[in-house]
Structures are given as C-alpha cells and as structure tokens.
Design an enzyme around this catalytic site. Structure first.
Site, PDB file in Angstrom:
ATOM      1  N   HIS A  55       8.230  14.093  34.084  1.00 21.85           N
ATOM      2  CA  HIS A  55       8.159  13.931  35.532  1.00 21.85           C
ATOM      3  C   HIS A  55       6.849  13.181  35.796  1.00 21.85           C
ATOM      4  CE1 HIS A  55      10.278  17.840  35.044  1.00 21.85           C
ATOM      5  NE2 HIS A  55      10.954  17.496  36.114  1.00 21.85           N
ATOM      6  N   ASP A  58       3.887  15.450  35.455  1.00 21.61           N
ATOM      7  CA  ASP A  58       3.573  16.019  34.135  1.00 21.61           C
ATOM      8  C   ASP A  58       2.458  15.197  33.499  1.00 21.61           C
ATOM      9  OD1 ASP A  58       5.748  17.697  34.446  1.00 21.61           O
ATOM     10  OD2 ASP A  58       7.087  16.472  33.207  1.00 21.61           O
ATOM     11  N   MET A  89      13.489   8.642  29.019  1.00 21.37           N
ATOM     12  CA  MET A  89      13.860   9.091  30.371  1.00 21.37           C
ATOM     13  C   MET A  89      12.630   9.478  31.178  1.00 21.37           C
ATOM     14  SD  MET A  89      14.097  12.200  32.135  1.00 21.37           S
ATOM     15  CE  MET A  89      14.952  13.698  31.705  1.00 21.37           C
ATOM     16  N   GLU A 182      21.604  15.411  37.981  1.00 18.74           N
ATOM     17  CA  GLU A 182      21.689  16.730  37.331  1.00 18.74           C
ATOM     18  C   GLU A 182      22.021  17.809  38.357  1.00 18.74           C
ATOM     19  OE1 GLU A 182      18.204  17.648  35.055  1.00 18.74           O
ATOM     20  OE2 GLU A 182      18.697  19.763  34.879  1.00 18.74           O
ATOM     21  N   LYS A 184      22.913  21.780  39.646  1.00 17.51           N
ATOM     22  CA  LYS A 184      22.547  23.185  39.397  1.00 17.51           C
ATOM     23  C   LYS A 184      23.030  23.998  40.593  1.00 17.51           C
ATOM     24  CE  LYS A 184      18.593  26.019  37.993  1.00 17.51           C
ATOM     25  NZ  LYS A 184      17.130  26.053  37.727  1.00 17.51           N
ATOM     26  N   GLU A 218      23.492  20.076  32.320  1.00 14.32           N
ATOM     27  CA  GLU A 218      22.647  21.006  31.544  1.00 14.32           C
ATOM     28  C   GLU A 218      23.431  22.269  31.206  1.00 14.32           C
ATOM     29  OE1 GLU A 218      18.531  21.760  32.598  1.00 14.32           O
ATOM     30  OE2 GLU A 218      18.849  23.908  32.313  1.00 14.32           O
ATOM     31  N   HIS A 221      22.879  25.338  33.477  1.00 15.45           N
ATOM     32  CA  HIS A 221      23.324  25.233  34.863  1.00 15.45           C
ATOM     33  C   HIS A 221      24.827  25.455  35.011  1.00 15.45           C
ATOM     34  CE1 HIS A 221      19.552  22.564  35.715  1.00 15.45           C
ATOM     35  NE2 HIS A 221      19.257  23.725  35.187  1.00 15.45           N
ATOM     36  N   ASP A 246      21.063  17.659  29.055  1.00 12.36           N
ATOM     37  CA  ASP A 246      19.999  18.667  28.905  1.00 12.36           C
ATOM     38  C   ASP A 246      20.554  19.825  28.084  1.00 12.36           C
ATOM     39  OD1 ASP A 246      18.271  17.157  30.359  1.00 12.36           O
ATOM     40  OD2 ASP A 246      18.011  18.587  32.005  1.00 12.36           O
ATOM     41  N   ASP A 256      18.079  31.098  35.475  1.00 10.70           N
ATOM     42  CA  ASP A 256      18.012  29.940  34.572  1.00 10.70           C
ATOM     43  C   ASP A 256      17.031  30.238  33.435  1.00 10.70           C
ATOM     44  OD1 ASP A 256      18.309  27.355  33.622  1.00 10.70           O
ATOM     45  OD2 ASP A 256      16.869  26.499  35.022  1.00 10.70           O
ATOM     46  N   ASP A 258      16.778  28.683  30.191  1.00 13.08           N
ATOM     47  CA  ASP A 258      16.247  27.560  29.399  1.00 13.08           C
ATOM     48  C   ASP A 258      15.845  27.979  27.989  1.00 13.08           C
ATOM     49  OD1 ASP A 258      16.593  25.827  31.551  1.00 13.08           O
ATOM     50  OD2 ASP A 258      14.545  26.060  32.271  1.00 13.08           O
ATOM     51  N   ASP A 292      16.077  20.553  27.215  1.00  8.35           N
ATOM     52  CA  ASP A 292      15.390  21.012  28.426  1.00  8.35           C
ATOM     53  C   ASP A 292      15.285  22.526  28.347  1.00  8.35           C
ATOM     54  OD1 ASP A 292      14.163  21.213  30.801  1.00  8.35           O
ATOM     55  OD2 ASP A 292      15.897  20.763  32.042  1.00  8.35           O
TER      56      ASP A 292
HETATM   57  C1  GCO Z   1      15.465  23.189  35.984  1.00 10.07           C
HETATM   58  C2  GCO Z   1      15.892  21.765  35.660  1.00 10.07           C
HETATM   59  C3  GCO Z   1      14.756  20.856  35.378  1.00 10.07           C
HETATM   60  C4  GCO Z   1      15.165  19.403  35.344  1.00 10.07           C
HETATM   61  C5  GCO Z   1      13.942  18.540  35.266  1.00 10.07           C
HETATM   62  C6  GCO Z   1      14.243  17.098  35.056  1.00 10.07           C
HETATM   63  O1  GCO Z   1      16.345  23.990  36.104  1.00 10.07           O
HETATM   64  O2  GCO Z   1      14.264  23.449  36.120  1.00 10.07           O
HETATM   65  O3  GCO Z   1      16.745  21.824  34.585  1.00 10.07           O
HETATM   66  O4  GCO Z   1      14.134  21.227  34.176  1.00 10.07           O
HETATM   67  O5  GCO Z   1      16.002  19.128  34.285  1.00 10.07           O
HETATM   68  O6  GCO Z   1      13.234  18.724  36.440  1.00 10.07           O
HETATM   69  O7  GCO Z   1      14.861  16.581  36.109  1.00 10.07           O
HETATM   70 MN    MN Z   2      17.448  20.272  33.281  1.00 13.32          MN
HETATM   71 MN    MN Z   3      17.380  24.098  34.054  1.00 15.24          MN
END
Ligand code: GCO
Ligand code: MN
Ligand code: MN
Length: 392
Positions: A55, A58, A89, A182, A184, A218, A221, A246, A256, A258, A292
């Site tokens: 990002h 970041d 990306m 993306e 969610k 993702e 998600h 992702d 979420d 991850d 991700d």
């Molecule tokens: C989340 C998202 C993020 C995005 C990221 C890139 O649930 O936090 O998955 O991690 O993927 O902001 O766009």
């Molecule tokens: Mn993501």
């Molecule tokens: Mn996520």
C-alpha cells in the site's frame, strides 16, 4: 535444494503489511517490533519469494513531504535492486486514516471522495515508479453500520464513477496497469458493498473500461461469506478475470483471520491449487501468487519468516499432490467414466434448428442413468488418501 523450495518461476509474493504485521489486534498491542520496508525486502528475498507488494503508506508514511517520499522510494528501489525482488502489485490504503471512517469512494462527503481519488492517483504514480502492473482495490471502509445514511444505489454508482475515472487516469499516464477488485463481506464495516467476487464480476461488466478490470479474490473473504473459494475463483478464471489472488487460511464463521496458507481446510486448499495449476486439464492461472496473511501473534520475527516459508512450501506440496492425483489412473477412470463425445458435441457450439431436432429425438434412458452409481465416494476417498500421503 528440495522439490518444495520456492523458485522465481513460482511467482510467490507477500505484502509489506503481511510479514510486517506486528501482531496488533483489537484487544492487544503489537507483540513484535516494526521491521522497516528495506529489511522486509531482504528477509523475503532470503526466504525465496519473488516479489513484494505494498500500500502507499506501507512505504511512504501518510503526510510525508515530497522530499522525504523521494528519499524513501530511492532507498527502497536500492533494496529491490540488491535482492532482485519485484513489485508486481500496488494498492492504496483507503481505510486507516479517520477521514475514511464513512468510506472512501462511496463516502457521503464529496471532499472525502475527492481525497480518495487524489490519494489513489498518487499511489498509482508510486506503483508505476516501482514497476507494478497490477493495481488492487480493496474497499475495506466502503460499507455501513447505520444503513439509513445513504441510498445503497448511490454507493454503487459512486464506486463505478471512481473506477471509471481511475481507469482513464491510468490509460492517460500510460502505466499499462490492470485493476483487480477485492471483495469482502464485512470487517471492518458491518456490511461492505460488493461483498463477494461474484458481485465484483457483475459490477465490472458495467464499467466503461471493462477489459482492464478484473478481480483479486481472497480465501478468507469468501469463506467468511460461507462460499466455496475454488468455485468463486473458477468463475473468475472462466471469465478471464482472475488478475490477482490473495492466498491465506480461514476457519469458517470467524473474523478475518489471515492465517498461513494451507493451515486450515487442506482439502479446500488442495482443490484451489489444483484449479490454479490446471492439473485437471484446464488453463492454469499465470499471475502472481500473493500471500495476504500474517504470522500468529505468538511469534517473534523468526516465526514470521517460518510463516512465510510455510505458505510457499505448502503451496508447492499441494501442487505436487494435485499433479499426482490427476495422473492417478483410478482417478482418471472415475472422472472419464461418464464421457460421451457424440452427445457432448451436440451441447457445444450454440444453437441450431438441426441440433434442436437431434436433441429432441435422442433416446436417453433416464432410468438407467439414474440407477448408475458415480463412484464419487471412491473419488473423494482417493483425494483424501493422496492428501494424507498414503497414495501417489
Ligand atoms: C483485509 C484485506 C487487505 C487487502 C489489502 C490490499 O482483509 O485486510 O484482505 O489485506 O487485501 O489491503 O488491498
Ligand atoms: Mn486481501
Ligand atoms: Mn483479508
């Protein structure tokens, strides 16, 4: 070098925010010191990753001066050159700052929407400078709790206006990027607009520059939405819209998480890798394989690198298993058992009056077909045995 060690051709990437995640959660403080972007690049290269994604914030802190920005970018480029890591990306942080508490592209205040466009154009400039050819849009704050605040159709229309505008900006600058949207369903908002990959695919079909926009599904998600991830990815692939992915792990019915890729639902992960790699015979996905995800909060920095290596290693193990599964004669036999090329030919290639007549006069023994066992129990058991390592 082992069969499962990552190599450049694997196209594995991580976000600065993933291996850089310090373990903060809504209930607790960070558990790991912050690692700078250049050290993350070196750490990822040592693990065997191919690329690093980011990002805008970041890398360049929110509100940094132009001079500071240029210095940071120069040093980052030097770290990339030193390690050979790529930036496939880039994306925009449109969720952390309080200005985005009511959304970014969909916010009610036009000044917020203008700020979001301004920030995204600059993030695209940054991405282009680093060589990114994919630009991701994750609308984390594009949603609501107090739904009475706007007509949800306005949110939808504003989102479309923003993407239409940014496509034109990208073309005008000659950046040659593709956009990946993306979805969610919720978190951080109570409900997020365009909640699944299927919604995104339809939304894309309404855009002015439809061809340059695809999706970035993702695992976590779609599982949060209670859906089959592989089915969603397959729909995107069938529409030539899988521009990015992702990868992570997620338990059903949770926030979420991850988690490390393949750490949960190994069967789902296996079916996903099988699909992406095309071991059943379909066209494979050839874009970046982005993780991700982040390490458990129990870990120190060594644990973070273990996590990163684990994501890549599990992907490669599953790829190996998918190849063995689809080459297994018993598996092939079960899948091929229902083939009937003559009838299939009638069903492909569209309508004709002759075909309609032929179809109508086909003698199909429905009772006999209905009685036949399809051996899917055996097929699934074979999958489980391949996965558990007792076959193949
Ligand atoms: C989340 C998202 C993020 C995005 C990221 C890139 O649930 O936090 O998955 O991690 O993927 O902001 O766009
Ligand atoms: Mn993501
Ligand atoms: Mn996520």
């Amino acid at each position: 070098m082992s069969l499962f060690d990552p190599v450049e051709e694997d196209r594995f990437t991580f976000g600065l925010w993933t291996v850089g995640n310090p373990g903060r959660d809504p209930f607790g403080e960070p558990v790991r010191p912050r690692v700078g972007p250049n050290d993350i690049v070196r750490g990822l290269a040592a693990c065997g990753a191919h690329g690093v994604n980011l990002h805008d914030n970041d890398l360049v802190p929110f509100g940094a001066s132009a001079r500071e920005r240029d210095r940071i970018v120069k040093e980052f480029q030097a770290a990339l050159a030193e390690t050979g890591l790529k930036v496939p990306m880039a994306t925009t942080n449109l969720f952390s700052h309080p200005v985005f508490k009511d959304g970014a592209f969909t916010a009610n205040d036009p000044k917020v929407r203008a700020f979001a466009l301004q920030k995204t154009m600059r993030a695209m400039d940054l991405g282009a400078e680093l060589g990114a050819k994919i630009f991701v849009f994750w609308g984390g704050r594009e949603g609501s709790e107090a739904d009475a605040c706007r007509d949800p159709r306005d949110a939808w229309g504003r989102m479309r206006d923003a993407i239409d505008f940014l496509c034109e900006y990208c073309k005008e600058q000659g950046y040659g990027m593709k956009f990946a949207l993306e979805a969610k369903p919720n978190e951080p908002r109570g409900d997020i607009y365009l909640p699944t990959t299927g919604h995104m695919l339809h939304f894309i079909s309404t855009l002015q520059n439809e061809a340059m926009v695809g999706v970035n599904p993702e695992v976590a998600h779609e599982v949060m939405a209670g859906l089959s991830f592989a089915h969603n990815v397959a729909e995107a692939m069938a529409c030539d819209k899988l521009f990015h992915i992702d990868l992570n792990g997620q338990k059903i019915g949770r926030y979420d998480q991850d988690l490390r890729f393949g750490s949960e639902d190994q069967k789902g992960a296996f079916l996903l890798v099988r699909l992406l790699e095309g071991t059943l015979g379909g066209a494979p996905y050839t874009g970046p394989l982005h993780f991700d995800a982040h390490a458990y909060r129990s870990e120190d920095q060594d644990g973070v690198w273990e996590f990163a290596k684990g994501c890549m290693r599990t992907y490669k193990i599953l790829k190996h298993k998918a190849q063995a599964f689809d080459a297994d004669p018993e598996v092939r036999d079960i899948i091929q058992a229902q083939r009937d090329d003559a009838v299939d030919a009638l069903l492909c290639g569209g309508y004709s009056p002759e075909k309609a007549q032929e179809l109508k006069s086909l003698d199909i023994d429905a009772a006999k077909i209905g009685e036949r066992g399809l051996r899917y129990e055996r097929l699934d058991q074979l999958l489980v045995e391949h996965l558990l390592g007792v076959r193949g």
